[in-house]
Write a protein that holds these residues in place. Sequence first.
Motif, PDB file in Angstrom:
ATOM      1  N   MET A 237     -17.858 -51.516 -30.073  1.00 35.34           N
ATOM      2  CA  MET A 237     -17.918 -50.722 -31.312  1.00 35.34           C
ATOM      3  C   MET A 237     -18.501 -49.419 -30.780  1.00 35.34           C
ATOM      4  O   MET A 237     -19.255 -49.407 -29.678  1.00 35.34           O
ATOM      5  CB  MET A 237     -19.033 -51.132 -32.348  1.00 35.34           C
ATOM      6  N   LYS A 238     -18.169 -48.358 -31.541  1.00 33.62           N
ATOM      7  CA  LYS A 238     -18.624 -47.073 -31.153  1.00 33.62           C
ATOM      8  C   LYS A 238     -20.264 -47.015 -31.494  1.00 33.62           C
ATOM      9  O   LYS A 238     -20.905 -47.281 -32.371  1.00 33.62           O
ATOM     10  CB  LYS A 238     -18.005 -46.199 -32.259  1.00 33.62           C
ATOM     11  N   ASP A 239     -20.761 -46.273 -30.402  1.00 36.93           N
ATOM     12  CA  ASP A 239     -22.198 -45.851 -30.600  1.00 36.93           C
ATOM     13  C   ASP A 239     -22.310 -44.789 -31.369  1.00 36.93           C
ATOM     14  O   ASP A 239     -21.717 -43.644 -30.920  1.00 36.93           O
ATOM     15  CB  ASP A 239     -22.767 -45.729 -29.023  1.00 36.93           C
TER      16      ASP A 239
ATOM     17  N   SER B 257     -15.167 -31.994 -26.617  1.00 38.85           N
ATOM     18  CA  SER B 257     -13.916 -32.488 -25.827  1.00 38.85           C
ATOM     19  C   SER B 257     -12.609 -32.808 -26.622  1.00 38.85           C
ATOM     20  O   SER B 257     -12.765 -33.622 -27.736  1.00 38.85           O
ATOM     21  CB  SER B 257     -13.908 -33.562 -24.659  1.00 38.85           C
ATOM     22  N   PHE B 258     -11.556 -32.117 -26.231  1.00 38.65           N
ATOM     23  CA  PHE B 258     -10.285 -32.782 -26.996  1.00 38.65           C
ATOM     24  C   PHE B 258      -9.491 -33.688 -26.129  1.00 38.65           C
ATOM     25  O   PHE B 258      -9.770 -33.596 -24.703  1.00 38.65           O
ATOM     26  CB  PHE B 258      -9.239 -31.536 -27.110  1.00 38.65           C
ATOM     27  N   TYR B 259      -8.964 -34.880 -26.437  1.00 36.55           N
ATOM     28  CA  TYR B 259      -8.449 -35.718 -25.669  1.00 36.55           C
ATOM     29  C   TYR B 259      -7.029 -35.553 -25.447  1.00 36.55           C
ATOM     30  O   TYR B 259      -6.166 -35.072 -26.707  1.00 36.55           O
ATOM     31  CB  TYR B 259      -8.547 -37.097 -26.226  1.00 36.55           C
TER      32      TYR B 259
ATOM     33  N   PRO C 149      -7.507 -40.575 -34.815  1.00 33.99           N
ATOM     34  CA  PRO C 149      -8.339 -41.563 -35.926  1.00 33.99           C
ATOM     35  C   PRO C 149      -8.710 -42.888 -35.203  1.00 33.99           C
ATOM     36  O   PRO C 149      -9.783 -43.460 -35.671  1.00 33.99           O
ATOM     37  CB  PRO C 149      -7.168 -41.763 -36.820  1.00 33.99           C
ATOM     38  N   THR C 150      -8.272 -43.581 -34.302  1.00 40.06           N
ATOM     39  CA  THR C 150      -8.468 -44.512 -33.518  1.00 40.06           C
ATOM     40  C   THR C 150      -9.796 -44.188 -32.703  1.00 40.06           C
ATOM     41  O   THR C 150     -10.604 -45.189 -32.694  1.00 40.06           O
ATOM     42  CB  THR C 150      -7.248 -45.036 -32.669  1.00 40.06           C
ATOM     43  N   ILE C 151      -9.852 -43.064 -32.096  1.00 44.22           N
ATOM     44  CA  ILE C 151     -10.909 -42.772 -31.441  1.00 44.22           C
ATOM     45  C   ILE C 151     -12.203 -42.444 -32.127  1.00 44.22           C
ATOM     46  O   ILE C 151     -13.101 -42.940 -32.106  1.00 44.22           O
ATOM     47  CB  ILE C 151     -10.751 -41.220 -30.531  1.00 44.22           C
ATOM     48  N   GLU C 152     -11.836 -42.046 -33.489  1.00 46.43           N
ATOM     49  CA  GLU C 152     -12.873 -41.908 -34.590  1.00 46.43           C
ATOM     50  C   GLU C 152     -13.659 -43.129 -34.876  1.00 46.43           C
ATOM     51  O   GLU C 152     -14.896 -43.467 -35.327  1.00 46.43           O
ATOM     52  CB  GLU C 152     -12.465 -41.256 -35.800  1.00 46.43           C
ATOM     53  N   ASN C 153     -12.902 -44.171 -34.702  1.00 49.38           N
ATOM     54  CA  ASN C 153     -13.305 -45.698 -35.224  1.00 49.38           C
ATOM     55  C   ASN C 153     -13.973 -46.308 -34.096  1.00 49.38           C
ATOM     56  O   ASN C 153     -15.006 -46.744 -34.401  1.00 49.38           O
ATOM     57  CB  ASN C 153     -12.169 -46.382 -35.616  1.00 49.38           C
ATOM     58  N   ARG C 154     -13.471 -46.165 -32.842  1.00 45.90           N
ATOM     59  CA  ARG C 154     -14.080 -46.878 -31.987  1.00 45.90           C
ATOM     60  C   ARG C 154     -14.839 -46.059 -30.619  1.00 45.90           C
ATOM     61  O   ARG C 154     -15.294 -46.596 -29.816  1.00 45.90           O
ATOM     62  CB  ARG C 154     -12.789 -47.829 -31.273  1.00 45.90           C
ATOM     63  N   GLY C 155     -14.512 -44.897 -30.831  1.00 43.54           N
ATOM     64  CA  GLY C 155     -15.474 -44.115 -29.805  1.00 43.54           C
ATOM     65  C   GLY C 155     -14.434 -43.897 -28.543  1.00 43.54           C
ATOM     66  O   GLY C 155     -13.446 -44.887 -28.040  1.00 43.54           O
ATOM     67  N   ALA C 156     -14.638 -42.836 -27.804  1.00 44.03           N
ATOM     68  CA  ALA C 156     -14.351 -42.606 -26.554  1.00 44.03           C
ATOM     69  C   ALA C 156     -14.629 -43.753 -25.568  1.00 44.03           C
ATOM     70  O   ALA C 156     -15.614 -44.303 -25.740  1.00 44.03           O
ATOM     71  CB  ALA C 156     -14.507 -41.171 -25.986  1.00 44.03           C
TER      72      ALA C 156
END
Length: 314
Positions: free
Chosen positions: A1-3, A17-19, A25-32
């Motif tokens: 889970m995303k911290d 940072s841009f990936y 949206p996936t990164i928004e949910n689970r984080g980098a």
Amino acid sequence: MKDQSPNSWEARADAHSFYGFTDLPTIENRGATVLTHGSGPYVFDVHGRQFLDANSGLWNMVAGFDHAGLAQAAKDQYDRFPGYHAFFGRMSDQTVMLSEKLVEVSPFESGKVFYTNSGSEANDTMVKMLWFLHGSEGHDQRRKIITRKNAYHGVTAVSASMTGKPYNSVFGLPLPGFLHLTCPHYWREGQPGETEAQFTARLAAELEEMILREGADTIAGFFAEPVLGAGGVIPPPEGYFQALQPILQKYGIPLISDEVICGFGRTGHTWGCEAYGFVPDAIISSKNLTAGYFPMGAVILGPQLTQRLQAASE
């Protein structure tokens, strides 16, 4: 889970940072996934979790993430001479030796090497070389570049135009004059009842039809990965390059083998062109060229293009 804490590594990554090539949206949910170090084929994140990096970084960390010999060679060279250019007739001794070795291990009897900072830049440079060469020989109209749908050749404006991926349309690419043939994927593109040999023959006929339709005197070059890498790791159908190369030679169109992914052993041979039985006019190299330990690309020119570019420069 995303911290969720504001000072977490994930939050700090999101903030500034841009990936690349990422579904945001996936990164928004689970984080980098923020990594700290690697060992062999494994990488470790800030939480101490270990991952098998099955893609070898970006297809390039083929010697692992902590190869002692490569790291020591880099450290020794930084102490001795951290970097230099190849302008104004100057060049480091290490560059001279690398050029000798690249030509030695290439399929060419002779040739020369031009260095860049990436595979994208190497493909871009090769296109400029072709435009310059044809223009110097009195063929200014030879500007069009032929590649294949689903091929990948880079991220610069020119190399992205060569890349036959629909997502590049958001940038208004491809630029005019970049042409894409059918993807050589027999399983997906073969017609019902069509044998692999018939599929190859159809693709060869398509190439010649395109050349005749566009005008052979407008085509600057044909670029192909021996195996389509980012397009799905797609090997060519049997006899593919043997069918296409005589057509290209008939109309005086150079064949450029983009070996950024295929080169240095990934196909079981030093070069993908060797694995599939053809000798191109030039090779584009990067990634495994340095095993990912620093960014570098190279245009390896065969003897004919070397002579023609030498004459054009003079």
